[in-house]
Structures are given as structure tokens and as C-alpha cells.
Design a protein around this motif. Sequence first.
Motif, PDB file in Angstrom:
ATOM      1  N   UNK A 206       4.118 -22.584  40.289  1.00 15.96           N
ATOM      2  CA  UNK A 206       3.848 -21.302  39.637  1.00 15.96           C
ATOM      3  C   UNK A 206       2.514 -21.357  38.899  1.00 15.96           C
ATOM      4  N   UNK A 207       2.012 -20.176  38.543  1.00 14.90           N
ATOM      5  CA  UNK A 207       0.700 -20.093  37.903  1.00 14.90           C
ATOM      6  C   UNK A 207       0.731 -20.508  36.439  1.00 14.90           C
ATOM      7  N   UNK A 208       1.850 -20.344  35.800  1.00 17.02           N
ATOM      8  CA  UNK A 208       1.927 -20.609  34.368  1.00 17.02           C
ATOM      9  C   UNK A 208       1.589 -19.393  33.520  1.00 17.02           C
ATOM     10  N   UNK A 209       1.961 -18.185  34.011  1.00 15.66           N
ATOM     11  CA  UNK A 209       1.767 -16.957  33.254  1.00 15.66           C
ATOM     12  C   UNK A 209       2.817 -16.831  32.154  1.00 15.66           C
ATOM     13  N   UNK A 230      -1.055 -21.066  30.595  1.00 13.86           N
ATOM     14  CA  UNK A 230      -1.873 -21.785  31.570  1.00 13.86           C
ATOM     15  C   UNK A 230      -2.752 -20.849  32.382  1.00 13.86           C
ATOM     16  N   UNK A 231      -2.218 -19.666  32.738  1.00 12.62           N
ATOM     17  CA  UNK A 231      -3.011 -18.738  33.553  1.00 12.62           C
ATOM     18  C   UNK A 231      -3.176 -17.418  32.813  1.00 12.62           C
ATOM     19  N   UNK A 232      -2.371 -16.399  33.098  1.00 11.20           N
ATOM     20  CA  UNK A 232      -2.479 -15.127  32.412  1.00 11.20           C
ATOM     21  C   UNK A 232      -1.388 -14.959  31.360  1.00 11.20           C
ATOM     22  N   UNK A 233      -1.623 -14.039  30.421  1.00 14.72           N
ATOM     23  CA  UNK A 233      -0.551 -13.699  29.479  1.00 14.72           C
ATOM     24  C   UNK A 233       0.418 -12.719  30.132  1.00 14.72           C
ATOM     25  N   UNK A 234      -0.117 -11.648  30.731  1.00 16.12           N
ATOM     26  CA  UNK A 234       0.696 -10.742  31.554  1.00 16.12           C
ATOM     27  C   UNK A 234      -0.101 -10.463  32.813  1.00 16.12           C
ATOM     28  N   UNK A 235       0.412 -10.854  33.962  1.00 15.78           N
ATOM     29  CA  UNK A 235      -0.233 -10.582  35.243  1.00 15.78           C
ATOM     30  C   UNK A 235       0.693  -9.747  36.106  1.00 15.78           C
ATOM     31  N   UNK A 248       1.808  -5.017  22.032  1.00 14.69           N
ATOM     32  CA  UNK A 248       1.787  -6.476  22.050  1.00 14.69           C
ATOM     33  C   UNK A 248       0.597  -7.013  21.260  1.00 14.69           C
ATOM     34  N   UNK A 249       0.753  -8.227  20.757  1.00 17.19           N
ATOM     35  CA  UNK A 249      -0.328  -8.906  20.034  1.00 17.19           C
ATOM     36  C   UNK A 249      -0.703 -10.125  20.844  1.00 17.19           C
ATOM     37  N   UNK A 250      -1.922 -10.136  21.352  1.00 19.93           N
ATOM     38  CA  UNK A 250      -2.372 -11.198  22.250  1.00 19.93           C
ATOM     39  C   UNK A 250      -3.520 -11.954  21.597  1.00 19.93           C
ATOM     40  N   UNK A 251      -3.426 -13.280  21.603  1.00 17.09           N
ATOM     41  CA  UNK A 251      -4.423 -14.120  20.940  1.00 17.09           C
ATOM     42  C   UNK A 251      -4.633 -15.411  21.718  1.00 17.09           C
ATOM     43  N   UNK A 252      -5.744 -16.103  21.420  1.00 18.48           N
ATOM     44  CA  UNK A 252      -6.011 -17.477  21.852  1.00 18.48           C
ATOM     45  C   UNK A 252      -5.731 -17.705  23.333  1.00 18.48           C
ATOM     46  N   UNK A 253      -6.541 -17.034  24.143  1.00 23.47           N
ATOM     47  CA  UNK A 253      -6.323 -17.145  25.585  1.00 23.47           C
ATOM     48  C   UNK A 253      -7.600 -16.743  26.318  1.00 23.47           C
ATOM     49  N   UNK A 254      -7.786 -17.304  27.523  1.00 23.32           N
ATOM     50  CA  UNK A 254      -8.966 -16.991  28.319  1.00 23.32           C
ATOM     51  C   UNK A 254      -8.728 -15.742  29.171  1.00 23.32           C
ATOM     52  N   UNK A 255      -8.036 -15.878  30.265  1.00 24.49           N
ATOM     53  CA  UNK A 255      -7.854 -14.778  31.224  1.00 24.49           C
ATOM     54  C   UNK A 255      -6.570 -14.028  30.868  1.00 24.49           C
ATOM     55  N   UNK A 256      -6.720 -12.974  30.073  1.00 20.31           N
ATOM     56  CA  UNK A 256      -5.580 -12.353  29.396  1.00 20.31           C
ATOM     57  C   UNK A 256      -4.643 -11.628  30.357  1.00 20.31           C
ATOM     58  N   UNK A 284      -9.587 -14.517  22.199  1.00 23.10           N
ATOM     59  CA  UNK A 284      -9.522 -14.019  23.571  1.00 23.10           C
ATOM     60  C   UNK A 284     -10.913 -14.026  24.197  1.00 23.10           C
ATOM     61  N   UNK A 285     -10.954 -14.235  25.503  1.00 21.68           N
ATOM     62  CA  UNK A 285     -12.234 -14.372  26.201  1.00 21.68           C
ATOM     63  C   UNK A 285     -12.522 -13.186  27.120  1.00 21.68           C
ATOM     64  N   UNK A 286     -11.585 -12.838  28.015  1.00 25.56           N
ATOM     65  CA  UNK A 286     -11.863 -11.849  29.054  1.00 25.56           C
ATOM     66  C   UNK A 286     -10.557 -11.294  29.623  1.00 25.56           C
ATOM     67  N   UNK A 287     -10.702 -10.294  30.517  1.00 23.69           N
ATOM     68  CA  UNK A 287      -9.588  -9.696  31.255  1.00 23.69           C
ATOM     69  C   UNK A 287      -8.562  -9.025  30.335  1.00 23.69           C
ATOM     70  N   UNK A 288      -8.970  -7.928  29.710  1.00 28.84           N
ATOM     71  CA  UNK A 288      -8.074  -7.204  28.805  1.00 28.84           C
ATOM     72  C   UNK A 288      -7.951  -5.728  29.183  1.00 28.84           C
TER      73      UNK A 288
END
Length: 409
Positions: A206-209, A230-235, A248-256, A284-288
Motif C-alpha cells: 500500500x501507499x501509506x496514505x 508516508x504518501x498522502x493524507x487524503x488521496x 480537517x486540520x492538516x499539518x506536517x506533510x509533503x504531498x497532502x 505542509x509543502x504541496x498538493x492542497x
Amino acid sequence: MAFPSSLSLFLFFLSSLLSPSTLISSSPVPDPERVVEEVHRSINASIARRELGYLSCGSGNPIDDCWRCDPNWDKNRQRLADCAIGFGKNAIGGRDGKIYVVTDSGDYDVVNPKPGTLRHAVIQDEPLWIIFARDMVIKLKEELIMNSFKTIDGRGASVHIAGGPCITVQFVTNIIIHGINIHDCKQGGNTYVRDSPGHYGWRTISDGDGVSIFGGSHVWVDHCSLSNCHDGLVDAIHGSTAITISNNYMTHHDKVMLLGHSDTYTQDKNMQVTIAFNHFGEGLVQRMPRCRHGYFHVVNNDYTHWEMYAIGGSADPTINSQGNRFAAPNDRFSKEVTKHEDAPESEWKNWNWRSEGDLMVNGAFFTASGAGASSSYAKASSLGARPSSLVGTITMGAGSLSCRKGSRC
């Protein structure tokens, strides 16, 4: 995302012929602009009530104002299912089923789950509204593969799904995930996992979403706190549609958040997603989100942090950004909210990306394109988003809530 084996897919197809989920339409809404207008009407009504003092606890957030003012929310839990807005508003989850109380935080056997565990609850065939007996940290051994018509409701307890694989919504419908802390999700797979009382199948890696939606429909993810997966927060990929991601509150992640499998996977043209009242926070870095093909309504979210960009996409998605607050980072090369990806300007200039009523802070700017870049669009839009100045109030309660039984949440 773990891809199921061909045998698993075949067995799933056979079982789905008899499943109640086949009675639920997952075809796209013919006129997505009407859904957008419905969202605005509900926001406007909530704010009007708040300003007139009808709701002393009202926030102007129509989802929250639907249930949070009720001190007996714990006795009326399933009422939450009638509070969604946007493309996922018809996700009823386990509204019409029994309450299932998770009493055991363990995940002992992923093929034969123990009664009382979360895994045992989510695989059942009948509709269930799943709640928790107490505070829990649930470290799953493998992906939590949900069956249709389920609600995971964390209100009244502090529930963390963390440290292992997390939630998978694959080829199922009518799912509500509410009030859960989902973080530090890992990859799983290369083993058998049960997905219903009558079937288990082999799972690849699995991707690790945090929440992985794969061919799912009528899905609502609300008031969760998500970080560091590992991958996305919600994909959402592979033909998923009728989705609302809210509060939702999203933090500390690259590809959100990835919405759309690939540029060549044209089934995702039917994808329709509402992203409302979320707080995209620190680290957060990107993909929001990062969008492909479908229709995406991004409304009244608070973007306080990004490193690369906030909203991106490729393969001609429609992105309708309304009433958001975008606070750009100090890096002068990262001020742009948008990123048109994998295409020359001669191509992306025709994609319909529009910004209406967005508040740009610290030099942020949105590059509109297609119909969204024309002045005639702004004049033709009869129902504007609520002012972005209200975003702070509307998103104040983003993330999982500390709800106490017997009092307003």
C-alpha cells in the motif's frame, strides 16, 4: 494504495451484484455548478442566523451549526449524517444501522478480526455507526479495508489511528470518517486481509496514505486531524467521486492530497470533490490539493502554510476556488497559490481555474486560466462565496474536537 489481485477484483465484482451499494448512483452530477450554489446557500444561511443571533453557538459553518449546538449530540449521533454539504452530501454512512461500540484497540488478526475491534466493525456487511468506548491509540497491522455504509465516529473520545497502515475505502460507497486523529501512517501489504465477513484477499504494498479512496463514492471525511503519513493524507483515485473533505486540520506533510490517479486515467473525469472549511497548517509543502480531470470546489479554507504551492493540477481539471484565505510563505519564489503541471502554457491556459473572493495575504497570487480568467465569468456568477474575512471563524474548530457528553461540542 495497494492494488487488489485479479481474483480479488473478480470476487468483489460477483459480490457487488448482490450488494446494496449497487443501488447507489455514483455517476457525476450533471451540473456541478448547482451543487456549488447549494453550498453557498447553506453557508449564507448559517452566517445570517449567526448574525441575527438565532444560534448563540453558531459559527457560520453550516456543517457544525447542524449538530454542534445540540447538547444531546451523543444521543443523536446519527443525525450527523444529514449535515454534510457539497458533492459528498449524500454519504449516509451507517445512519440507518445499529451503533457498534469499539471496546478493544488491538488489531490481532487481519484475516479473522476479533469482535470489539475497529477492524471487525468496518468489514461487516450491514450498515453500522461505529463509536469508541474510551480514548484509544489504534496501531493497525495492515490497511483498514472498509465495507460500505459505515461511519467511524470518534466524538466523545480521543481516537488515534497511527503508527501503522491506515484507512482504505476501496470499491465501496457511503462512508463517513469523523473526529479521528490519523497520523504517522505506514505502508502495509504482501499479505491477506479481510474486507468482508465472506471474503479476504491478497494485498500488494500500500501507499501509506492516511485515507485512501480507490474507486469509492459518497465519501465524507470531516473534523479529522491528519499529519505525517508516508504518501498522502487524503488521496482519491481510480474513478472515485461524490466526495466532501471538510473541517480537517492538516499539518506536517509533503504531498497532502492527490485527487486523480494519472493524466491518462480518464475515468477520473467523473470525479467531483468539495473541499471546505479545512485548515491547511504548519509544515505542509504541496498538493492542497493536486487535481486531475474532474471538478473541484475549494471553498472557505484557511491556507496558513505551504512551501511549494497550494493548489495544483494537470489534465484539464476544473478548479473553482472561492472565499479562501491564502497566506503565502516568505520565500519570494513560492508566492503563487497555483501550479499548472505537466503541460505548456499553450495548453493549460485553456483549463478552467478560477478564483472568486479569495483573500491573498503576504504576496500570494492565483493564476486563473480558461473561463476562470475572463471578466465575463465574474459577472455571470450570481451567487458569490462568503467573504474570505470570515474564514478564521468558520475554520476555528477544524480538526478532531474534544466533545463531552451532555454539553455542546
